[in-house]
Write a protein that holds these residues in place. Sequence first.
Motif, short mmCIF file in Angstrom:
data_model
loop_
_atom_site.label_atom_id
_atom_site.label_comp_id
_atom_site.label_asym_id
_atom_site.label_seq_id
_atom_site.Cartn_x
_atom_site.Cartn_y
_atom_site.Cartn_z
N GLY A 1 -8.27 -39.10 -26.09
CA GLY A 1 -9.72 -39.09 -25.98
C GLY A 1 -10.32 -38.37 -27.18
N ALA A 2 -9.63 -38.48 -28.32
CA ALA A 2 -10.06 -37.81 -29.54
C ALA A 2 -11.47 -38.22 -29.92
CB ALA A 2 -9.09 -38.14 -30.68
N PHE B 1 -0.14 -32.73 -34.43
CA PHE B 1 -0.84 -33.48 -33.39
C PHE B 1 -1.11 -34.90 -33.86
CE2 PHE B 1 -4.00 -31.45 -36.02
CZ PHE B 1 -4.96 -32.43 -36.21
N ILE B 2 -1.34 -35.74 -32.87
CA ILE B 2 -1.74 -37.13 -33.10
C ILE B 2 -3.00 -37.36 -32.28
CG2 ILE B 2 -1.14 -39.55 -32.67
CD1 ILE B 2 1.74 -38.84 -33.33
N LEU C 1 -12.91 -30.07 -31.23
CA LEU C 1 -12.58 -28.65 -31.40
C LEU C 1 -11.10 -28.40 -31.17
CD1 LEU C 1 -15.66 -27.08 -29.58
CD2 LEU C 1 -15.24 -27.17 -32.05
N ALA C 2 -10.51 -29.07 -30.20
CA ALA C 2 -9.08 -28.89 -29.94
C ALA C 2 -8.25 -29.34 -31.14
CB ALA C 2 -8.67 -29.66 -28.68
N ALA C 3 -8.58 -30.50 -31.69
CA ALA C 3 -7.84 -30.98 -32.87
C ALA C 3 -8.00 -30.01 -34.03
CB ALA C 3 -8.34 -32.38 -33.26
N TYR C 4 -9.20 -29.53 -34.22
CA TYR C 4 -9.46 -28.60 -35.32
C TYR C 4 -8.65 -27.32 -35.15
CZ TYR C 4 -12.06 -26.87 -39.27
OH TYR C 4 -12.41 -26.42 -40.51
#
Length: 125
Positions: A12-13, A35-36, A23-26
């Motif tokens: 759900g990026a 991460f992917i 924010l989580a990816a960052y």
Amino acid sequence: MPENNNLTLVMGASANPSKYAYLAAYRLHERDKPFILLSIKPGELLGQKFLNLADKPAIEHVHTVTLYIGAIRLAEWQDYILSLKPKRIIFNPGTENMALADAANALGVETVFGCTLVMLGTGQY
């Protein structure tokens, strides 16, 4: 794709800075955690193109799936998520789906009802 046992999938990026998935990816990036990014919408973040979730791409070495897809919509992705053989699934607020959690637990997958951002910020990740 990163090939280690610490890979996180952000399902759900979003490329929208106001979204928690962004924010989580960052924060994963800031902490050098591989991460992917998976989304049904095309996009790119931190130089990484989103994989199309609708294609259900084969991904190996998944440690954690962190969910940013509403609980009701997770039913259609349950078999795919479990096929990735993650060690852990994080159900972020709003993604709590007991059918998926029960199926994951039956396979020995750790389930966490919590917040990836808090976990990263407190060293619990």
